[in-house]
Design a protein around this motif. Sequence first.
Motif, short mmCIF file in Angstrom:
data_model
loop_
_atom_site.label_atom_id
_atom_site.label_comp_id
_atom_site.label_asym_id
_atom_site.label_seq_id
_atom_site.Cartn_x
_atom_site.Cartn_y
_atom_site.Cartn_z
N GLU A 1 -7.24 0.59 -13.17
CA GLU A 1 -6.84 1.24 -11.91
C GLU A 1 -6.99 0.28 -10.74
O GLU A 1 -6.16 0.27 -9.82
N LEU A 2 -8.03 -0.53 -10.77
CA LEU A 2 -8.23 -1.51 -9.70
C LEU A 2 -7.12 -2.56 -9.71
O LEU A 2 -6.64 -2.97 -8.66
N LEU A 3 -6.71 -2.98 -10.90
CA LEU A 3 -5.65 -3.99 -11.00
C LEU A 3 -4.33 -3.49 -10.42
O LEU A 3 -3.51 -4.29 -9.95
N LYS A 4 -4.13 -2.17 -10.42
CA LYS A 4 -2.92 -1.60 -9.83
C LYS A 4 -2.94 -1.69 -8.31
O LYS A 4 -1.90 -1.70 -7.66
N LEU A 5 -4.16 -1.76 -7.73
CA LEU A 5 -4.31 -1.76 -6.28
C LEU A 5 -4.15 -3.14 -5.66
O LEU A 5 -3.83 -3.25 -4.48
N ILE A 6 -4.43 -4.18 -6.41
CA ILE A 6 -4.52 -5.51 -5.83
C ILE A 6 -3.39 -6.41 -6.33
O ILE A 6 -2.77 -6.13 -7.35
N ASP A 7 -3.16 -7.48 -5.60
CA ASP A 7 -2.15 -8.46 -5.97
C ASP A 7 -2.84 -9.60 -6.71
O ASP A 7 -3.56 -10.39 -6.10
N VAL A 8 -2.63 -9.70 -8.02
CA VAL A 8 -3.27 -10.74 -8.81
C VAL A 8 -2.33 -11.91 -9.09
O VAL A 8 -2.74 -12.90 -9.72
N SER A 9 -1.10 -11.82 -8.61
CA SER A 9 -0.13 -12.88 -8.91
C SER A 9 -0.62 -14.23 -8.39
O SER A 9 -1.06 -14.35 -7.25
N GLY A 10 -0.57 -15.22 -9.26
CA GLY A 10 -1.00 -16.55 -8.88
C GLY A 10 -2.49 -16.77 -8.94
O GLY A 10 -2.98 -17.89 -8.73
#
Length: 388
Positions: free
Chosen positions: A169-178
């Motif tokens: 759920e946290l990964l859906k909230l944040i931008d992890v690209s790069g």
Amino acid sequence: MADASRFGMDEVAAFFQDLDDPRSEINRKHPLASVVVIALVAVLAGASGPTAIARWAAFKRGLLESILPLPNGVPCKDVFRRVLMALRPEAFQPCFAAWLRSLRDEAAAETGVERPTLAIDGKTLRRSHDRKNGLGALHSVTAWASEYGLSLGQVACDEKSNEIAAIPELLKLIDVSGGVVTIDAMGCQREVAGAVVAAGGDYVLALKGNQGTLHRAAVAHVLGRWDEGFAGEPVGRLQVDEAAHGRRESRTYIQLEAPKDLPGFEAWRGLRSIGVAISEVVREGKTAEDVRYYISSLPVEPDAKAFAHAVRSRWGIENGCHWTLDVTFREDESRIREEHLRQNMAWLNRFCLSLLKRHPGRDSVAMKRRGCGWSDDYLMEVVRGSTC
């Protein structure tokens, strides 16, 4: 001062203009955006709950009325409490998304780090429980951009669940690209690895007994290659020696290609390497050794620098985020027990910590926070400097 401050606050208030107001229409005497902004700057200045926010706002009435729309004056404690209790955390946090994007862009430009380490870890507010009403202590997972000093998001763990359910759920909230996502063994899950790669990021996941078969196979592979002198396939190696405060530490990082015959290899999306970090610490004549294994989507590099940096930077969330929240924000002492209120206050603490760390002054976070309480100019500088 008022005109410049109003300009800064207009920008800040704009982030919350689309936030749905959960209050009854007959009780909307104060604009929602103004209430939220006051809560934010009050936490920057040292407030730790609705009572402290209202008390600070009363002292700063002149300042606040000059820079925010407050047709009925400064709100009282009950207004702050009702608003922060009624706002759903999953609706509140996204309002900060544009602000966080600007902070991340500024940090990337200033540091030159385009591939940050995004450390994800859990933290418990030990005194936030309410046994009488069956409410356990708040446990949440936070994403921390170590090189930038930014908290990117937070999700509370369900009372009957754990971090495994909260991390996706946290990964859906944040931008992890790069970025390179690092998580301890609790988050070493196929679903997590898949979500990170799908979002355009890489992962370095600690490997322990919860993935017993994979862990044993990885250990056996590394030890077998070690016995062979790492002949044949590519290997990355890096050794770092440090000495300070009567303590000597030697850290060795080894990175190998993940063999396709690893148990469940195909199920781990993007899996490319196995890593091991060996730490040997000598203090007062005593030696302590620690060996940790990892799986990663990072390719093997001869110097293993990217892998080593991700492993080392993971500690940024413990030292730069969690420790500071407990020592400077006194978060672990919080007795706020209402579910939404404690989650929203925890997020305000993390976001304010990010603003304080982004401020270019050389003072400690604790001194910067005191400065926000002492000086209106300094407070506005911290806010405007992060939004201009």
